[in-house]
Design a protein around this motif. Structure first.
Motif, PDB file in Angstrom:
ATOM      1  N   ARG A   1     -13.460  -5.960  10.211  1.00 29.61           N
ATOM      2  CA  ARG A   1     -12.857  -4.767   9.586  1.00 29.61           C
ATOM      3  C   ARG A   1     -12.096  -3.943  10.625  1.00 29.61           C
ATOM      4  NH1 ARG A   1     -13.808   0.396   9.003  1.00 29.61           N
ATOM      5  NH2 ARG A   1     -15.736   0.326  10.243  1.00 29.61           N
ATOM      6  N   LEU A   2     -12.679  -3.773  11.804  1.00 29.99           N
ATOM      7  CA  LEU A   2     -12.020  -2.995  12.867  1.00 29.99           C
ATOM      8  C   LEU A   2     -10.749  -3.676  13.352  1.00 29.99           C
ATOM      9  CD1 LEU A   2     -15.177  -1.923  14.942  1.00 29.99           C
ATOM     10  CD2 LEU A   2     -13.798  -0.487  13.425  1.00 29.99           C
ATOM     11  N   VAL A   3     -10.748  -5.034  13.412  1.00 33.17           N
ATOM     12  CA  VAL A   3      -9.538  -5.774  13.819  1.00 33.17           C
ATOM     13  C   VAL A   3      -8.405  -5.519  12.825  1.00 33.17           C
ATOM     14  CG1 VAL A   3      -8.550  -8.084  14.058  1.00 33.17           C
ATOM     15  CG2 VAL A   3     -10.742  -7.559  15.126  1.00 33.17           C
ATOM     16  N   LYS A   4      -8.735  -5.580  11.523  1.00 32.65           N
ATOM     17  CA  LYS A   4      -7.702  -5.347  10.499  1.00 32.65           C
ATOM     18  C   LYS A   4      -7.138  -3.937  10.618  1.00 32.65           C
ATOM     19  CE  LYS A   4      -9.546  -8.606   7.101  1.00 32.65           C
ATOM     20  NZ  LYS A   4     -10.248  -8.761   5.798  1.00 32.65           N
ATOM     21  N   GLU A   5      -8.025  -2.958  10.843  1.00 32.94           N
ATOM     22  CA  GLU A   5      -7.554  -1.571  11.000  1.00 32.94           C
ATOM     23  C   GLU A   5      -6.668  -1.433  12.231  1.00 32.94           C
ATOM     24  OE1 GLU A   5     -10.855   1.089  11.123  1.00 32.94           O
ATOM     25  OE2 GLU A   5     -11.357   0.836   8.995  1.00 32.94           O
ATOM     26  N   ALA A   6      -7.045  -2.097  13.332  1.00 35.66           N
ATOM     27  CA  ALA A   6      -6.258  -2.017  14.570  1.00 35.66           C
ATOM     28  C   ALA A   6      -4.878  -2.648  14.378  1.00 35.66           C
ATOM     29  CB  ALA A   6      -7.014  -2.699  15.705  1.00 35.66           C
ATOM     30  N   ARG A   7      -4.834  -3.789  13.627  1.00 37.24           N
ATOM     31  CA  ARG A   7      -3.534  -4.431  13.380  1.00 37.24           C
ATOM     32  C   ARG A   7      -2.639  -3.541  12.552  1.00 37.24           C
ATOM     33  NH1 ARG A   7      -5.931 -10.466  12.142  1.00 37.24           N
ATOM     34  NH2 ARG A   7      -5.936 -11.203  14.327  1.00 37.24           N
ATOM     35  N   ARG A   8      -3.216  -2.887  11.530  1.00 37.20           N
ATOM     36  CA  ARG A   8      -2.405  -1.978  10.706  1.00 37.20           C
ATOM     37  C   ARG A   8      -1.893  -0.821  11.551  1.00 37.20           C
ATOM     38  NH1 ARG A   8      -6.233  -3.015   6.532  1.00 37.20           N
ATOM     39  NH2 ARG A   8      -7.413  -1.136   7.126  1.00 37.20           N
ATOM     40  N   ALA A   9      -2.768  -0.282  12.406  1.00 37.28           N
ATOM     41  CA  ALA A   9      -2.358   0.852  13.255  1.00 37.28           C
ATOM     42  C   ALA A   9      -1.259   0.431  14.220  1.00 37.28           C
ATOM     43  CB  ALA A   9      -3.579   1.373  14.026  1.00 37.28           C
ATOM     44  N   ALA A  10      -1.354  -0.798  14.794  1.00 37.40           N
ATOM     45  CA  ALA A  10      -0.346  -1.267  15.751  1.00 37.40           C
ATOM     46  C   ALA A  10       0.995  -1.492  15.055  1.00 37.40           C
ATOM     47  CB  ALA A  10      -0.823  -2.556  16.416  1.00 37.40           C
ATOM     48  N   ALA A  11       0.932  -2.039  13.817  1.00 36.92           N
ATOM     49  CA  ALA A  11       2.164  -2.310  13.082  1.00 36.92           C
ATOM     50  C   ALA A  11       2.887  -1.029  12.703  1.00 36.92           C
ATOM     51  CB  ALA A  11       1.849  -3.127  11.827  1.00 36.92           C
ATOM     52  N   SER A  12       2.126   0.013  12.432  1.00 31.59           N
ATOM     53  CA  SER A  12       2.756   1.270  12.000  1.00 31.59           C
ATOM     54  C   SER A  12       3.121   2.180  13.170  1.00 31.59           C
ATOM     55  CB  SER A  12       1.822   2.012  11.036  1.00 31.59           C
ATOM     56  OG  SER A  12       0.616   2.339  11.705  1.00 31.59           O
ATOM     57  N   ALA A  13       2.731   1.782  14.391  1.00 30.41           N
ATOM     58  CA  ALA A  13       3.042   2.613  15.563  1.00 30.41           C
ATOM     59  C   ALA A  13       4.539   2.582  15.837  1.00 30.41           C
ATOM     60  CB  ALA A  13       2.276   2.119  16.783  1.00 30.41           C
ATOM     61  N   VAL A  14       5.094   3.691  16.285  1.00 27.51           N
ATOM     62  CA  VAL A  14       6.540   3.803  16.566  1.00 27.51           C
ATOM     63  C   VAL A  14       6.805   3.604  18.048  1.00 27.51           C
ATOM     64  CG1 VAL A  14       8.539   5.332  16.444  1.00 27.51           C
ATOM     65  CG2 VAL A  14       6.838   5.352  14.599  1.00 27.51           C
ATOM     66  N   ALA A  15       6.055   4.297  18.886  1.00 27.85           N
ATOM     67  CA  ALA A  15       6.273   4.237  20.338  1.00 27.85           C
ATOM     68  C   ALA A  15       5.768   2.914  20.898  1.00 27.85           C
ATOM     69  CB  ALA A  15       5.578   5.406  21.030  1.00 27.85           C
ATOM     70  N   LEU A  16       6.484   2.376  21.904  1.00 25.83           N
ATOM     71  CA  LEU A  16       6.099   1.121  22.535  1.00 25.83           C
ATOM     72  C   LEU A  16       4.714   1.219  23.169  1.00 25.83           C
ATOM     73  CD1 LEU A  16       6.849  -1.752  23.443  1.00 25.83           C
ATOM     74  CD2 LEU A  16       7.897  -0.750  25.506  1.00 25.83           C
ATOM     75  N   GLU A  17       4.436   2.376  23.799  1.00 24.93           N
ATOM     76  CA  GLU A  17       3.123   2.542  24.433  1.00 24.93           C
ATOM     77  C   GLU A  17       2.002   2.412  23.415  1.00 24.93           C
ATOM     78  OE1 GLU A  17       5.625   4.562  24.629  1.00 24.93           O
ATOM     79  OE2 GLU A  17       6.172   4.858  26.738  1.00 24.93           O
ATOM     80  N   ASP A  18       2.215   2.989  22.241  1.00 22.53           N
ATOM     81  CA  ASP A  18       1.182   2.916  21.189  1.00 22.53           C
ATOM     82  C   ASP A  18       1.005   1.487  20.704  1.00 22.53           C
ATOM     83  OD1 ASP A  18       0.813   5.613  21.384  1.00 22.53           O
ATOM     84  OD2 ASP A  18       2.143   6.107  19.710  1.00 22.53           O
ATOM     85  N   LYS A  19       2.158   0.736  20.562  1.00 22.52           N
ATOM     86  CA  LYS A  19       2.052  -0.649  20.113  1.00 22.52           C
ATOM     87  C   LYS A  19       1.289  -1.499  21.134  1.00 22.52           C
ATOM     88  CE  LYS A  19       6.119  -1.005  17.079  1.00 22.52           C
ATOM     89  NZ  LYS A  19       5.361  -1.432  15.889  1.00 22.52           N
ATOM     90  N   LEU A  20       1.621  -1.281  22.448  1.00 24.26           N
ATOM     91  CA  LEU A  20       0.912  -2.040  23.487  1.00 24.26           C
ATOM     92  C   LEU A  20      -0.586  -1.718  23.498  1.00 24.26           C
ATOM     93  CD1 LEU A  20       3.536  -1.782  26.400  1.00 24.26           C
ATOM     94  CD2 LEU A  20       2.914  -3.821  25.076  1.00 24.26           C
ATOM     95  N   ALA A  21      -0.884  -0.410  23.343  1.00 31.08           N
ATOM     96  CA  ALA A  21      -2.299  -0.005  23.323  1.00 31.08           C
ATOM     97  C   ALA A  21      -3.013  -0.614  22.127  1.00 31.08           C
ATOM     98  CB  ALA A  21      -2.402   1.527  23.275  1.00 31.08           C
ATOM     99  N   GLY A  22      -2.313  -0.675  20.985  1.00 30.06           N
ATOM    100  CA  GLY A  22      -2.887  -1.277  19.793  1.00 30.06           C
ATOM    101  C   GLY A  22      -3.171  -2.753  19.980  1.00 30.06           C
ATOM    102  N   GLN A  23      -2.207  -3.488  20.590  1.00 26.79           N
ATOM    103  CA  GLN A  23      -2.414  -4.917  20.842  1.00 26.79           C
ATOM    104  C   GLN A  23      -3.570  -5.157  21.797  1.00 26.79           C
ATOM    105  OE1 GLN A  23      -1.007  -7.538  19.368  1.00 26.79           O
ATOM    106  NE2 GLN A  23       0.100  -6.077  18.033  1.00 26.79           N
ATOM    107  N   LYS A  24      -3.663  -4.267  22.800  1.00 24.31           N
ATOM    108  CA  LYS A  24      -4.778  -4.401  23.753  1.00 24.31           C
ATOM    109  C   LYS A  24      -6.116  -4.220  23.053  1.00 24.31           C
ATOM    110  CE  LYS A  24      -6.258  -2.645  28.255  1.00 24.31           C
ATOM    111  NZ  LYS A  24      -5.990  -1.671  29.332  1.00 24.31           N
ATOM    112  N   ARG A  25      -6.174  -3.233  22.143  1.00 24.64           N
ATOM    113  CA  ARG A  25      -7.428  -3.004  21.380  1.00 24.64           C
ATOM    114  C   ARG A  25      -7.751  -4.200  20.500  1.00 24.64           C
ATOM    115  NH1 ARG A  25     -11.260  -0.016  19.252  1.00 24.64           N
ATOM    116  NH2 ARG A  25     -11.485   0.240  16.999  1.00 24.64           N
ATOM    117  N   ILE A  26      -6.679  -4.801  19.877  1.00 27.46           N
ATOM    118  CA  ILE A  26      -6.900  -5.975  19.015  1.00 27.46           C
ATOM    119  C   ILE A  26      -7.497  -7.117  19.822  1.00 27.46           C
ATOM    120  CG2 ILE A  26      -5.722  -7.779  17.684  1.00 27.46           C
ATOM    121  CD1 ILE A  26      -3.704  -5.539  16.842  1.00 27.46           C
ATOM    122  N   LYS A  27      -6.941  -7.361  21.046  1.00 25.24           N
ATOM    123  CA  LYS A  27      -7.446  -8.453  21.880  1.00 25.24           C
ATOM    124  C   LYS A  27      -8.904  -8.219  22.284  1.00 25.24           C
ATOM    125  CE  LYS A  27      -3.093 -10.092  23.853  1.00 25.24           C
ATOM    126  NZ  LYS A  27      -2.288 -10.275  25.096  1.00 25.24           N
TER     127      LYS A  27
END
Length: 953
Positions: free
Chosen positions: A875-901
Motif C-alpha cells: 500500500r505504501l509503495v502505491k502511495e509513493a508512486r502516485r506521489a512521485a507521478a504527481s510531483a512537479v519539481a525534479l527534486e521531489d520526483k527523485l526523492a519519491g523514486q528513492k522512497r519507492i526503491k
C-alpha cells in the motif's frame, strides 16, 4: 449376602479410572460431596475434562449457577486421582468462602496462604510454603503475584482462577498482575471461572483464552485483523468454532427445569436524623475534606477516609469509637510516644471488611516527618476530634435504629404473607453498631431470638451457643476441630433452629448458607455492588423456597446516600427481580473496589447538593458506556447455544449422572456391608453404626459410631469412598487372594426381574474377570473385563456377567477349571480388551485431530500477521508512486523514486523473511504435533482378578 468375588469386583469398579468424557468419571466426586447434583454443573465439569490434550477451560456460566461447585467437582476428581498439587487463586475477599466450600461441600482439606501463614511456614523449616502436602492451596491474586517465583516452581496438577475476568486485558503489557501470572502458569492446566468473559471488546476474550492456551490463537495483531469486527459473518463463525473446545457457558433461563428461582422484593425505610446526628455528620464530613489532616497516615489517607465515612454512616457509636482512637493516636504522636498498633489495625477491629478492601486499595504518598508547624495543627485537630467524640457519645438513640424496629414489624409481616419463616439477617459494617443493635433489640419483642455473627464471636451468648453445639455433635464429622469453622456452624444452626434475628458484620456475607431465611436487612449499605450481591446471595440462592425481601434505609437529609441507593437499585438491579444483579453489569465494573473508590471520591470532593448530583450523573453516564449493549448481543451470538439444544443435553446429563451416582452409592454400601459383617449394624441403604475400629484397618483413624452417606442428616460421620474407613474397606477387598470356587447365585430371591439373565436360570458355567489399564496421552483409564461361558458352550457377554454379579450369592467349595476352559475365557477377555482398546484409540484420534486443527489455526494466524505487513508495504509503495507521478519539481520526483526503491527493498526483504518465518512456524507446528503423537502410543496392562464356577437358580 454377597461373596468375596462380588467384593473384589465392586472394589475395583468403585476405584477404576474412567474415560475423560464419561459421566461415570464424576460419580465418585459427586457421591463424596455434600452438594445436590445439578446437570449443568456436571456438564461443565465434564467439559473441563473433555480432552486430555486440553490446557484448560473457561467456565463462564451466568451468575448464580454455581461455578464454585463446578470447579469443586473438577478439584474433587483430581484429588481422587491422587493429583493433589492444586492451587486456587481468588480475590482476597473470597478466600474464606473457597476454603469453606471445599471443606463443607467436598470434604477436602485446604489452607489459605497469606503473608502470616507463609512466613510461619518458612520459620517451621519449609523451603517451599506453596508445596503443601495433602491440602489445596488458596491465595489471592496479589499474593500469587508477589510470590510468583514460588508459584512458578510448583508442578501444579490444576490451577483454578476465580473471577478470571480480571485477567481479560492480559494482552496489554500494562496489565502487570495478569501477565505475571500468565508467565508463571504457562504450562499448567488451568480452570478459569467468570460470568463475564467478554464485556467491551473481543480482545478480552482473546486475552482469557491465550491465558489458558497460547496456541489457541496467533498473536494479538492477527486476532484483531481477523476477528475484531463482529460484523464479518464468516470470520465470526470461524471464531465461534475455535472457541467451542475451550469456553463453556450456561444461562439461568436454560436451567429453570432443574433450579426454581424465587424473586427479590425491595422494601425501603426512610428516616430523618435528629439534629445532633445531622450536626455530627456535617462536622466529621467537613473534617475529612480538609486538605492537611494530621490524624490519617498520608500513605493511607484515601483508605482511612473511606472507612471513617462508612463508620459515620453506620452509627454514632461506630464513629465515636473511631474518633477516640484517632485522638489518642494524635496525642501519642505529639508526645513522641510510639504506638504499638497501626490505625488500620485499630479500625479493622470494628470495620471487619478493612483487610479485604486494603488488599486492593493502593497506598498514597509516604508519610512525612513531623515539623514544628505540624505540632500546633495536631493540637488543634485533637481538640476538634475530642469535641466530635463528645457530641457522638452524647447521642443515645439513632434515628436509623428506631426505623429498624419499625421496619422489622413490616418485613416480618411481608415474610409471613409470602409463606417464609419470620427470620431476618441484619448486615452492618461495624462491630460497635452491631452491639448497639443488639442492645435495642434486647428491649424489643425479638429479644430472645437474637444472635451475633462476626469475625471473632467472643461474646458470652455466642460462646454458650458454641459450647452447646460442640456437646451435641461430639464424635460426629460436624466437628472439624477448627474453632472458627465450628463457631460459624454453631451460630448458623442456632439461627435456623431457635433464633429469629442474626446481626452480622461482613464476616456473615461470605461462605454461609441462609436459604432458610428470606429477609435481608442492609442496615449499612456497602458501596461495592459485589459485596451487596454477596450479602443477598446468602439467602437468595439455590434452595430458597420463598421470595426474599430486601430492606434498605434511606437518609432523607443525605443526597449522596440517596444517589448511591438509586444507582445500586436501578443500574445494578440488586434488590428486585428473579436473578438479582446482572452479570453484565457486575462484570462491567471490573472490581467492586474500583467502583467503591469512585463513590468515595464523590463524597470526598463534593460539598454542595448540586455538585453531588452532577458527579453521580457523570458516574451513571460512564456506567452506561461501559455496559455496551452491542457487545452484549455479540456475546450472546458467540458464546451461547440454543436453549432447546442446551436443555436436551442437560436432560441426558441428568439421567446419566443420577444412574452412575445411584450405582456408585449402592456398590459402596454393598461392599461395606460385606466387609464389616459382624462389626457394624446396618440400618438402611445409606447408614450404619460401627461398633469398633476393624482390626484390619492398618492403623487408620477410624472412630466408631453412626456413619451416613453424604447429603443426609449431617449428625453422623460422613461415609464416602475417600473416608479412611471406605479406603480400608476397598483395600481389603482388592488385596484378598481368591482361588477359583463355586458360587451359587440366587435369582429366585432377587427383588425385581433381570430379563437378560432369565435364559441362564437353572444352568451353570464359568466366569472370569480381569482389570485392564490403558495409558495414553498421559491419562490412564481402567476397564474391568468380564467373560463367561455356559457348560453347553454358549458365551455370556460382558453385560450378562455384570448383571450376574448384582445377584446375591453363596460361595461353595474350591474348584479347578480345565485348561481348555481357561484358554477360552482368556480368548474372550482378550477380544473384549481389543474392542475397548480400539474405542480408546478412536477417541484419542478425535482428540488428536482437534488439537492438530487448533495448531493449524494458530500457525495460519501467525502467517496472516506476517502477510499483513507485506500488504501494508504494498500500500505504501502505491502511495509513493502516485506521489512521485504527481510531483512537479525534479527534486521531489527523485526523492519519491528513492522512497519507492527503499520500500521495495524492504518489501523484498519481508517476502524472504516471510518464507523463512512460515517455515519456522510450520516446523514449530510439526514439533508440537510430534510431541502429541509420541503421547498417543498406548500402554496396556492386564491383571487377572478371579475365575469362578457359577450356578444360577
Amino acid at each position: 449376602m454377597i461373596t468375596d468375588f462380588h467384593a473384589k469386583y465392586l472394589a475395583h469398579a468403585l476405584t477404576k479410572r474412567c474415560a475423560p468424557d464419561s459421566s461415570e468419571r464424576l460419580a465418585g466426586a459427586v457421591a463424596g460431596a455434600q452438594v445436590d447434583l445439578n446437570p449443568h454443573q456436571v456438564d461443565a465439569a465434564l467439559f473441563a475434562f473433555a480432552s486430555p490434550l486440553s490446557k484448560g477451560a473457561l467456565l463462564a456460566d451466568e451468575v448464580g449457577l454455581g461455578k464454585t461447585i463446578e470447579a469443586g467437582l473438577v478439584i474433587a476428581q483430581r484429588w481422587a486421582e491422587r493429583k493433589r498439587r492444586i492451587l486456587v487463586i481468588a480475590p482476597s475477599n473470597l478466600r474464606k468462602q473457597w476454603h469453606q466450600e471445599l471443606s463443607e461441600k467436598f470434604l477436602l482439606p485446604a489452607v489459605i496462604l497469606e503473608s502470616k501463614s507463609y512466613n510461619q511456614s518458612l520459620r517451621d523449616g519449609s523451603l517451599q510454603p506453596f508445596e503443601v502436602e495433602n491440602a489445596i492451596v488458596i491465595c489471592s491474586y496479589q499474593f500469587a503475584r508477589t510470590k510468583v517465583s514460588d508459584v512458578q516452581r510448583v508442578p501444579w496438577d490444576l490451577v483454578v482462577i476465580d473471577e478470571a475476568h480480571r485477567l481479560r486485558n492480559v494482552y496489554k503489557p500494562s496489565n502487570v498482575i495478569a501477565n505475571t501470572l500468565k508467565n508463571a502458569l504457562a504450562r499448567k492446566n488451568k480452570l478459569l471461572l467468570t460470568a463475564t468473559p467478554l464485556q467491551n471488546s473481543l480482545l478480552e476474550l482473546y486475552g482469557l483464552v491465550s491465558f489458558i492456551d497460547e496456541h489457541a490463537f496467533g498473536d494479538v495483531k492477527s486476532f484483531r485483523e481477523q476477528f475484531a469486527n463482529p460484523g464479518d459473518k464468516r470470520n465470526f463463525e470461524a471464531l465461534k468454532e475455535r472457541l467451542k473446545p475451550i469456553c463453556h457457558r450456561t444461562l439461568r433461563r436454560q436451567v429453570t427445569a432443574y433450579i426454581p428461582y424465587t424473586r427479590r422484593l425491595p422494601l425501603i425505610e426512610e428516616f430523618t436524623p435528629a439534629a445532633g446526628e445531622d450536626r455530627l455528620y456535617q462536622l466529621v464530613s467537613d473534617y475529612l475534606q480538609r486538605d492537611d489532616l494530621q490524624a490519617l497516615p498520608s500513605g493511607q489517607r484515601s483508605l482511612m477516609t473511606l472507612v471513617l465515612r462508612k463508620l459515620l454512616a453506620s452509627s454514632t457509636f461506630a464513629i465515636a469509637g473511631a474518633l477516640n482512637s484517632i485522638s489518642h493516636r494524635l496525642k501519642a504522636k505529639l508526645a513522641a510516644h510510639p504506638v504499638a498498633t497501626s490505625l488500620e489495625d485499630e479500625l479493622s477491629e470494628d470495620f471487619e471488611a478493612l483487610d479485604a478492601t486494603a488488599d486492593e486499595w493502593p497506598a498514597d504518598a509516604d508519610e512525612e516527618a513531623l515539623t514544628g508547624a505540624d505540632r500546633a495543627a495536631i493540637a488543634a485537630e485533637i481538640a476538634d476530634l475530642e469535641s466530635f467524640a463528645k457530641l457522638a457519645t452524647s447521642i443515645e438513640h439513632n434515628a436509623k435504629g428506631t426505623a429498624l424496629l419499625k421496619v422489622l414489624h413490616l418485613a416480618f409481616a411481608k415474610a409471613r404473607q409470602l409463606g417464609g419463616a419470620e427470620k431476618a439477617i441484619i448486615f452492618t459494617e461495624s462491630r460497635k453498631t452491631q452491639e448497639y443493635l443488639q442492645r435495642i433489640l434486647s428491649e424489643s419483642p425479638y429479644a430472645k431470638g437474637v444472635v451475633l455473627f462476626n469475625g471473632t464471636n467472643t461474646d458470652p451468648p455466642s460462646r454458650a451457643i458454641y459450647a452447646r453445639w460442640i456437646e451435641r455433635h461430639a464424635g460426629s464429622d460436624r466437628v472439624t476441630g477448627s474453632r472458627t469453622a465450628d463457631m460459624r456452624s454453631a451460630l448458623v444452626d442456632f439461627f435456623r433452629d431457635e433464633g429469629q434475628i442474626m446481626i452480622a458484620t461482613e464476616a456473615g456475607a461470605e461462605g454461609i448458607n441462609l436459604q432458610f431465611c428470606s429477609l435481608v436487612v442492609n442496615y449499612d449499605l456497602p458501596w461495592n455492588p459485589q459485596r451487596v450481591e454477596q450479602r443477598i446471595g446468602r439467602c437468595h440462592r439455590y434452595g430458597q423456597k420463598h421470595d426474599v425481601v430486601v430492606v434498605n434505609f434511606i437518609n432523607r437529609k443525605n443526597e449522596a446516600d440517596q444517589r448511591v441507593h438509586r444507582l445500586l437499585s436501578e443500574k445494578f438491579r440488586l434488590f428486585e427481580g428473579v436473578f438479582g444483579a446482572s452479570d453484565e453489569v457486575l462484570g462491567a465494573i471490573e472490581s467492586g473496589v474500583d467502583f467503591e473508590k469512585r463513590i468515595a471520591a464523590i463524597y470526598q470532593e463534593c460539598r454542595r447538593p448540586e455538585q453531588i448530583r452532577a458527579a453521580f450523573d457523570r458516574l451513571q453516564s460512564e456506567l452506561s458506556l461501559e455496559i455496551d449493549t452491542a457487545m452484549s448481543r455479540t456475546r450472546q451470538k458467540l458464546l451461547e447455544e440454543f436453549d432447546d439444544e442446551v436443555r436436551e443435553k442437560l436432560r441426558v446429563r441428568d439421567e446419566d449422572a443420577k444412574v452412575h451416582l445411584d450405582r456408585h452409592e449402592q456398590r459402596l454400601m454393598r461392599l461395606t456391608r460385606h466387609e464389616l459383617d459382624g462389626q457394624a449394624t446396618f440400618h438402611d441403604g445409606s447408614s450404619f453404626t460401627l461398633r469398633a475400629r476393624p482390626p484390619w484397618a492398618n492403623g487408620a483413624a477410624i472412630p466408631s459410631g453412626l456413619y451416613e452417606l453424604p447429603r443426609r442428616s449431617g449428625e453422623a460421620h460422613t461415609y464416602r469412598l475417600g473416608h479412611p474407613l471406605g479406603e480400608a474397606v476397598v483395600a481389603r477387598a482388592k488385596a484378598r487372594p481368591l482361588a477359583p470356587a463355586e458360587v451359587h447365585f440366587d435369582y429366585a430371591g432377587h427383588a425385581g426381574r433381570i430379563s437378560i439373565l432369565e435364559p441362564f436360570i437353572g444352568r451353570a458355567g464359568w466366569l472370569a474377570a480381569s482389570l485392564m489399564t490403558v495409558e495414553a496421552l498421559d491419562e490412564a483409564e481402567d476397564h474391568i473385563l468380564l467373560a463367561g461361558i455356559a457348560d453347553d458352550g454358549e458365551p455370556l457377554g460382558g453385560e450378562v456377567c455384570d448383571r450376574l454379579l448384582t445377584i446375591e450369592a453363596a460361595r461353595g467349595g474350591d474348584v479347578a477349571p480345565e485348561a481348555g476352559i481357561v484358554m477360552r475365557l482368556d480368548r474372550l477377555l482378550s477380544e473384549s480388551g481389543a474392542l475397548i482398546r480400539g474405542g480408546v484409540s478412536k477417541r484419542n484420534a478425535r482428540f488428536f485431530e482437534a488439537e492438530a486443527d487448533k495448531l493449524d489455526g494458530w500457525a495460519d494466524d501467525l502467517k496472516v500477521g506476517l502477510e499483513r505487513e507485506i500488504r501494508e508495504i504494498d500500500r505504501l509503495v502505491k502511495e509513493a508512486r502516485r506521489a512521485a507521478a504527481s510531483a512537479v519539481a525534479l527534486e521531489d520526483k527523485l526523492a519519491g523514486q528513492k522512497r519507492i526503491k527503499t520500500l521495495e527493498a524492504t518489501r523484498n526483504q519481508k517476502r524472504r523473511s516471510l518464507f523463512d518465518a512460515q517455515d519456522r512456524i510450520d516446523a514449530q507446528r510439526a514439533a508440537l504435533i510430534a510431541q502429541i503423537e509420541a503421547r498417543l502410543e498406548q500402554k496396556v496392562a492386564v491383571a487377572p482378578l478371579f475365575i469362578l464356577r457359577w450356578r444360577l437358580a
